[in-house]
Scaffold this motif. Structure first.
Motif, PDB file in Angstrom:
ATOM      1  N   PHE A 177      28.706  14.707  42.403  1.00 35.94           N
ATOM      2  CA  PHE A 177      29.302  14.536  41.075  1.00 35.94           C
ATOM      3  C   PHE A 177      29.508  15.881  40.394  1.00 35.94           C
ATOM      4  O   PHE A 177      28.924  16.891  40.775  1.00 35.94           O
ATOM      5  N   PHE A 230      28.365  16.744  37.446  1.00 33.19           N
ATOM      6  CA  PHE A 230      27.113  17.245  36.849  1.00 33.19           C
ATOM      7  C   PHE A 230      25.922  17.052  37.787  1.00 33.19           C
ATOM      8  O   PHE A 230      24.809  16.827  37.344  1.00 33.19           O
ATOM      9  N   ASN A 269      23.880  15.287  39.032  1.00 29.99           N
ATOM     10  CA  ASN A 269      23.050  14.079  39.018  1.00 29.99           C
ATOM     11  C   ASN A 269      21.831  14.190  39.925  1.00 29.99           C
ATOM     12  O   ASN A 269      21.500  13.284  40.665  1.00 29.99           O
ATOM     13  N   LEU A 270      21.162  15.337  39.817  1.00 29.07           N
ATOM     14  CA  LEU A 270      19.876  15.453  40.510  1.00 29.07           C
ATOM     15  C   LEU A 270      18.795  14.888  39.603  1.00 29.07           C
ATOM     16  O   LEU A 270      18.965  14.818  38.385  1.00 29.07           O
ATOM     17  N   LEU A 271      17.677  14.472  40.201  1.00 28.86           N
ATOM     18  CA  LEU A 271      16.573  13.918  39.404  1.00 28.86           C
ATOM     19  C   LEU A 271      15.663  15.066  38.986  1.00 28.86           C
ATOM     20  O   LEU A 271      15.083  15.752  39.841  1.00 28.86           O
ATOM     21  N   ASP A 272      15.588  15.297  37.668  1.00 33.99           N
ATOM     22  CA  ASP A 272      14.889  16.481  37.157  1.00 33.99           C
ATOM     23  C   ASP A 272      13.399  16.495  37.470  1.00 33.99           C
ATOM     24  O   ASP A 272      12.784  17.547  37.531  1.00 33.99           O
ATOM     25  N   ASP A 273      12.818  15.287  37.611  1.00 34.36           N
ATOM     26  CA  ASP A 273      11.374  15.208  37.833  1.00 34.36           C
ATOM     27  C   ASP A 273      10.980  15.514  39.272  1.00 34.36           C
ATOM     28  O   ASP A 273       9.809  15.696  39.562  1.00 34.36           O
ATOM     29  N   LEU A 274      11.972  15.516  40.170  1.00 34.58           N
ATOM     30  CA  LEU A 274      11.660  15.684  41.587  1.00 34.58           C
ATOM     31  C   LEU A 274      12.050  17.081  42.059  1.00 34.58           C
ATOM     32  O   LEU A 274      13.034  17.659  41.587  1.00 34.58           O
ATOM     33  N   ASP A 322      12.284  16.702  47.449  1.00 36.74           N
ATOM     34  CA  ASP A 322      12.123  15.269  47.162  1.00 36.74           C
ATOM     35  C   ASP A 322      13.454  14.625  46.804  1.00 36.74           C
ATOM     36  O   ASP A 322      13.737  13.495  47.190  1.00 36.74           O
ATOM     37  N   VAL A 328      15.114  11.357  48.966  1.00 38.31           N
ATOM     38  CA  VAL A 328      15.153  10.009  48.381  1.00 38.31           C
ATOM     39  C   VAL A 328      16.039   9.007  49.143  1.00 38.31           C
ATOM     40  O   VAL A 328      15.578   7.923  49.485  1.00 38.31           O
ATOM     41  N   PRO A 329      17.308   9.336  49.443  1.00 36.90           N
ATOM     42  CA  PRO A 329      18.158   8.315  50.089  1.00 36.90           C
ATOM     43  C   PRO A 329      17.578   7.830  51.413  1.00 36.90           C
ATOM     44  O   PRO A 329      17.610   6.638  51.706  1.00 36.90           O
ATOM     45  N   TYR A 361      12.349  23.040  41.191  1.00 35.65           N
ATOM     46  CA  TYR A 361      12.937  21.898  40.489  1.00 35.65           C
ATOM     47  C   TYR A 361      14.393  22.223  40.175  1.00 35.65           C
ATOM     48  O   TYR A 361      14.727  23.395  39.929  1.00 35.65           O
ATOM     49  N   GLN A 382      16.375  22.217  37.757  1.00 38.90           N
ATOM     50  CA  GLN A 382      16.806  22.947  36.575  1.00 38.90           C
ATOM     51  C   GLN A 382      16.694  24.467  36.727  1.00 38.90           C
ATOM     52  O   GLN A 382      17.281  25.208  35.953  1.00 38.90           O
ATOM     53  N   ARG A 400      21.709  16.071  49.725  1.00 40.06           N
ATOM     54  CA  ARG A 400      21.222  14.714  49.458  1.00 40.06           C
ATOM     55  C   ARG A 400      22.260  13.682  49.909  1.00 40.06           C
ATOM     56  O   ARG A 400      21.927  12.656  50.490  1.00 40.06           O
ATOM     57  N   GLN A 418       6.784  15.923  36.306  1.00 42.38           N
ATOM     58  CA  GLN A 418       6.945  16.531  37.629  1.00 42.38           C
ATOM     59  C   GLN A 418       5.694  16.493  38.481  1.00 42.38           C
ATOM     60  O   GLN A 418       5.725  16.114  39.647  1.00 42.38           O
ATOM     61  N   ILE A 420      21.896   7.039  39.216  1.00 46.41           N
ATOM     62  CA  ILE A 420      21.763   7.936  40.372  1.00 46.41           C
ATOM     63  C   ILE A 420      21.113   7.199  41.533  1.00 46.41           C
ATOM     64  O   ILE A 420      21.605   7.206  42.661  1.00 46.41           O
ATOM     65  N   LEU A 450      22.528   6.287  45.246  1.00 47.81           N
ATOM     66  CA  LEU A 450      21.861   6.733  46.464  1.00 47.81           C
ATOM     67  C   LEU A 450      21.434   5.561  47.335  1.00 47.81           C
ATOM     68  O   LEU A 450      20.772   5.737  48.343  1.00 47.81           O
TER      69      LEU A 450
END
Ligand SMILES: Nc1ncnc2c1ncn2[C@@H]1O[C@H](COP(=O)(O)OP(=O)(O)OP(=O)(O)O)[C@@H](O)[C@H]1O
Ligand SMILES: [Mg+2]
Lengths: 241, 802
Positions: free
Chosen positions: A91, A93, A95-100, A104, A108-109, A140, A142, A156, B399, B702, B706
């Motif tokens: 995408f 932007f 669309n990565l997961l900021d917490d991972l 990771d 995920v997929p 991370y 960010q 990913r 995190q 998201i 996925l």
């Protein structure tokens, strides 16, 4: 390589509650191994078309067939499994997961598809390595630059070896050097046989990356041309004729 | 509609679930508060009012006239702690009576009447001084042949007829010219001095009664200390007994006060839950409406208008809950008061208006303050900040949790969910608090409900009430229960020896015991309330689960076991002696045990029939309860027993166990409150998860892109509350146990009883283990719906926004 097209969209129409249809009778056929760019003004229905192909949305009428699967007829669980197995998406932007962490995120997929952790990790590290960002595995998202983030997103997207890579304005949020970076990456992937549908505003990017450019105007295909300029896939495209 | 009104209305409309939750939780809190406070005042206030205006006595003490002089009794007025005293008045305690045969109602004429404690005072109708007597019907006696009695100690229909002191030689008779009573039941018959003298002449034992008020008289222990001080001022053994106003209060308020402790607990739980839910909803509305607030302000709304708009979103549903709670609380109070307290007239079976007013206004105030804190914050927030503040949570906190969770050997969807609460710890705490309160309520209520059913089972189907075959006099078959009192010559009794012998010979009889109301009175038993009963018992009742609270069962003639309610009211302990009177003959009994009384009367004692035989009295037995051998055929046994018993004028019947309506009402209330609080707790979780899902719509998109399936999404959302639910459950169960224990003692006290461990010990491992899962269950129930919504949500567009 089979004769049946990888993507076959027939008379696809998408209407939202209000306003004119977002898509009005779109026909589109994409061969396996092809790289197609979709151009169009804002609001012309590019993302809508991509979402139909990804099974994230359903056409109001018409059909969407991908790799022999009637995507428009899948249920919620079925379309999730279809995406898992056949589709990778990137995408504007990221669309990565900021917490991972980067690793990771990439895993995920595969993990959602039930792959073991060890195997998923091995493949993710390998992919990140081949994309040249292995040193960021523990970081991370960010902390990464836009270009690096988009590479992570590509890794990913490729995790489950999808038949089809869908990219919605992957360079829209990047500076010019990163744009070039991503362009090369897509070219390389396509050269290895990855089928790609690329949505973009950028005529230049479309011309230098894709074999074929489709232009949407008000939800309908206004032009469908084979790129004659440069582009690594050009020879291959011509060969298929 | 004003601009502000539109904002409020659209706010309420967009949050239907939250609006419902706020209405429901305030409804629960107000309903239980109105009921608890209302019952307390409705049952307590009439007694307290009468006690104050009539200058009631804290303690009425009877002195043995043969052991003290008038000077000595009068001097007790100066004992330390006494603030006011009256007397001595002559008193003749617990005299058996019958309704005179001159009563025009044949249903009553000649039947046994209450035992009556007669006194006389210089001015019966005095409206000054202590223990003012009040006439409710008729007039005061003016001649030796007249008497006034409390209305509930004589048949209404016979007013104006006579009452006969049936156990006194010569059977003196008095005409009932008035219904009158003492607020503390210091006596239950009021005669002129000459009238009283007729009883003395006829052979009634008379004592001297002194009435006292004390500086400290709040508790049973205070009264016991005060009584001790009075007893110490006179020769040993001179104090026969004393009546505490607390016993009279218990008699007047009946069992309605038993509702109060658990209703208070539910009221507090409900109120805390209301505050929590309203805080959750309003701060959630503010948090997710930050952009909206900015827009409102840029349109020219003042900070106070914004604050009011958000406060009103909570106040509208809360007001609805308050109004409905108050209405239903008042409606429910009527049946409870009528069912619980026979002593209360219909007029007082309503909740005073001020209770409704205080509870509603108080709740609205609390709700308003709770809602206005986040609302004021919203009002003060600068418009620019409101417009630019991002809704995305700060990454970072989540995190570490995600890193740790990803190492767990769980499916990825679940490990993702597990780490979610850590990204928003404040929200997790609120979810936890809602679950905690739900778990406390469930644990508390399950314990209470178990105690109720154990109480029900113990009191209604053990001892004399045990479900078994019974043998009664043939004359009593089909006759209304209690048609003739124990001293009525028409009352049919069994020949206990012969019946026992006959039963023993019937094949299949395993054990049998006979019992009956001896008709004896107990000296020193409470003067008011139900008449005390001494049962004479013969045979083996060990199989009936009758329970001993202390001491041992009687084993020799002259020993007795006293019921817990009588023991508490009078202060009888194991080792004390009690005196019983039958046919004007006194028998002294040694108290060897206190039992958990399940006989159905308030004040009871039991002794072996041999005690009466040894004293030259006839034990009265009018029922045998029979236990059959496990291999006996009931029908065969009945046939054989009937054949053996018919010549003895005895018949076989079966005893079905009864139910206690009061306990059923309580159980229903508990179930209702638990259901409401659990639903509210789950809805609290629901509204938090809805809010969370709304904010995570981007992440959900998201995951969906996925390849996360709906089932995996549901698993992720459910896991996100499971850990919080589990922890809240583990903390909530012990708290619920504590709340249950804290309400049990006052409830027992309210009904004047000591509950045995078999009733109070409710939390077995089999009950606690499932309860520990209650937190998870509540959390999962609350999260189930939003999890489904999340799984089905259209997330395609969410992916575009950043
Ligand atoms: N969920 C939706 N509800 C209603 N209308 C929508 C929705 N998603 C898209 N549309 C409308 O459909 C039309 C096509 O939108 P789409 O996102 O496909 O355009 P696009 O070509 O991707 O534009 P852009 O270049 O801005 O990304 C637009 O008019 C858009 O407003
Ligand atoms: Mg788009």
């Amino acid at each position: 390589m089979t004769n049946a097209p990888m993507i076959d969209v027939r008379e696809a129409t998408k209407k939202y509650d209000d306003g004119p249809p977002a898509l009005a009778g779109v026909n589109l056929s994409v061969a396996s191994g092809d790289c197609v760019a979709i151009l169009g003004h804002s609001g012309s229905g590019k993302s809508t078309l991509l979402n139909l192909i990804a099974g994230l949305d359903k056409p109001s009428s018409g059909s969407v067939t991908v790799d022999g699967t009637r995507v428009d007829q899948l249920g919620e669980a079925g379309s999730a499994k279809y995406r898992r197995a056949s589709i990778g998406m990137i995408f504007q932007f990221f669309n990565l997961l900021d917490d991972l962490t980067v690793l990771d995120n990439v895993m995920v997929p595969a993990q959602l598809a039930g792959m073991g952790k060890g195997e998923a990790k091995r493949r993710a590290v390998e992919l990140l390595g081949s994309l040249g960002i292995e040193r960021h595995v523990k970081a991370y998202p960010q902390r990464l630059s836009g270009g690096e983030r988009q590479r992570v997103a590509v890794a990913r997207a490729l995790m489950n070896k999808p038949a089809l890579l869908l990219a919605d304005e992957p360079t829209g949020a990047l500076d010019s050097s990163s744009v070039e970076d991503v362009r090369r990456l897509l070219l390389d992937l396509n050269a290895e046989g990855q089928t790609i549908v690329l949505v973009t505003h950028d005529v230049q990017l479309a011309a230098t990356t894709a074999h074929r450019t489709i232009e949407l105007v008000d939800g309908a295909v206004a032009r469908d041309v084979v790129n004659s300029g440069s582009g690594a896939g050009l020879a291959a495209a011509q060969a298929r004729r | 509609m004003s601009a502000l009104g539109k904002v409020v209305r659209s706010g309420v409309g967009r949050r239907r679930v939250q609006t419902l939750v706020m209405a429901l939780t305030t409804f629960t809190a107000v309903l239980s508060s109105v009921l608890s406070l209302g019952l307390l005042t409705a049952v307590q206030a009439p007694f307290e009012h009468a006690f104050t205006t009539r200058d009631g006595a804290h303690l009425a003490v009877q002195f043995d006239g043969s052991k003290v002089t008038a000077v000595q009794t009068t001097a007790t007025a100066h004992v330390a702690g006494v603030t006011e005293a009256a007397g001595p008045y002559p008193i003749a305690a617990a005299l058996d009576t019958t309704v005179g045969t001159d009563c025009p109602k044949t249903d009553w004429a000649g039947h046994d009447n209450h035992p009556i404690t007669v006194t006389t005072r210089p001015d019966l109708g005095s409206t000054s001084g202590m223990d003012q007597l009040v006439l409710t019907q008729g007039r005061w006696p003016t001649s030796p042949g007249e008497i006034a009695l409390p209305a509930n100690n004589y048949a209404d229909a016979c007013f104006g007829s006579s009452v006969v002191f049936s156990s006194l030689p010569g059977k003196p008779s008095f005409k009932v010219v008035g219904f009158a009573d003492s607020v503390t039941n210091s006596a239950t018959g009021f005669a002129t001095a000459d009238g009283f003298a007729r009883l003395t002449t006829a052979g009634a034992t008379t004592d001297e009664q002194m009435l006292y008020r004390f500086a400290r008289a709040g508790t049973d222990a205070d009264i016991a200390t005060d009584k001790q001080a009075v007893a110490a001022a006179v020769p040993a053994g001179a104090v026969e007994d004393g009546q505490s106003y607390l016993t009279a209060e218990q008699q007047a308020t009946g069992n309605a006060k038993a509702f109060v402790p658990f209703l208070i607990a539910f009221g507090i739980l409900g109120l805390v839950l209301s505050v929590l839910i309203i805080a959750i909803v309003v701060s959630g509305a503010v948090a997710s409406g930050i952009r909206r607030i900015g827009i409102l302000k840029s349109l020219g709304f003042t900070p106070s208008q914004v604050a009011r708009a958000y406060t009103a979103q909570a106040m509208i549903p809360a007001t609805l809950g308050v109004v409905l709670g108050t209405v239903f609380g008042n409606l429910a109070a009527g049946p409870i008061l009528n069912g619980a307290s026979e002593q209360l007239g219909a007029a007082s079976a309503t909740i005073p208006f001020w209770v409704s007013a205080v509870v509603s206004l108080g709740t609205l105030l609390i709700v308003g303050v709770t809602a206005s804190i986040p609302a004021l914050r919203a009002g003060r927030m600068p418009a620019v900040q409101a417009l630019v503040v991002s809704r995305a949570p700060k990454a970072g906190r989540g995190q570490t949790a995600q890193r740790l969770a990803s190492r767990l050997p769980l499916p990825r969807a679940m490990s993702l969910g597990l780490a979610q609460p850590f990204a928003r710890p404040a929200r997790a705490v609120l979810v936890g608090a809602a679950v905690l309160l739900g778990t406390v309520s469930v644990t508390f209520a399950v314990g209470l409900g178990t105690a109720f059913s154990k109480y029900q089972a113990t009191t209604m189907s053990s001892g004399f009430n045990v479900a078994s075959d019974i043998v009664i006099p043939t004359a009593d078959v089909g006759a209304p229960w209690g048609l003739y009192g124990p001293n009525d010559p028409r009352h049919a009794y069994l020949d206990a020896t012969k019946v026992a012998a006959a039963l023993a010979k019937v094949p299949g009889t395993k054990a049998a015991f006979g019992w009956g109301d001896s008709g004896a009175t107990l000296v020193g038993a409470p003067i008011g309330g139900e008449p005390p009963v001494l049962y004479t018992v013969s045979g083996d009742f060990s199989w009936t689960n009758m329970q001993l609270l202390s001491g041992r069962w009687y084993s020799a003639p002259g020993e007795a076991v006293v019921g817990d309610k009588l023991a508490s009211a009078v202060g009888i302990r194991v080792g004390d002696d009690v005196t019983v009177v039958q046919q004007n003959k006194q028998v002294s009994l040694k108290v060897v045990g206190i039992n958990f009384d399940t006989h159905g009367s308030d004040y009871t004692a039991m002794t072996d029939a041999a005690t009466f035989t040894a004293a030259g009295l006839t034990p009265r037995i009018d029922q045998f309860n029979v236990e059959l051998a496990s291999n006996a055929n009931g029908t065969d046994w009945s046939t054989a027993a009937t054949a053996a018993l018919t010549p003895l004028n005895a018949s076989v019947q079966s005893n079905s166990s009864d139910t206690n309506l009061l306990v059923i009402i309580m159980g229903t209330l508990v179930a209702m409150f638990t259901l409401m609080l659990t639903v509210v707790a789950a809805l609290g979780v629901l509204s938090m998860v809805v809010q969370d899902t709304r904010e995570r719509v981007h992440d959900l998109g998201i995951f969906k892109a996925l390849g996360m399936t709906p089932r995996q999404t549901v698993a992720m959302v459910l896991t996100s509350v499971a850990l919080t639910g589990l922890i809240a459950g583990l903390v909530g169960v012990p708290l619920g146990v504590v709340v249950e224990k804290a309400t049990q003692a006052p409830m027992g006290h309210a009904i004047g009883r000591h509950l045995p461990p078999s009733v109070t010990h409710v939390y077995t491992a089999g009950l606690l283990l499932p309860l520990l899962a209650a937190g998870v269950v509540i959390a999962l129930l609350g999260a189930l719906l939003p999890a489904g919504w999340a799984a089905r949500s259209r997330t395609a567009t969410a992916l575009r926004a950043e």
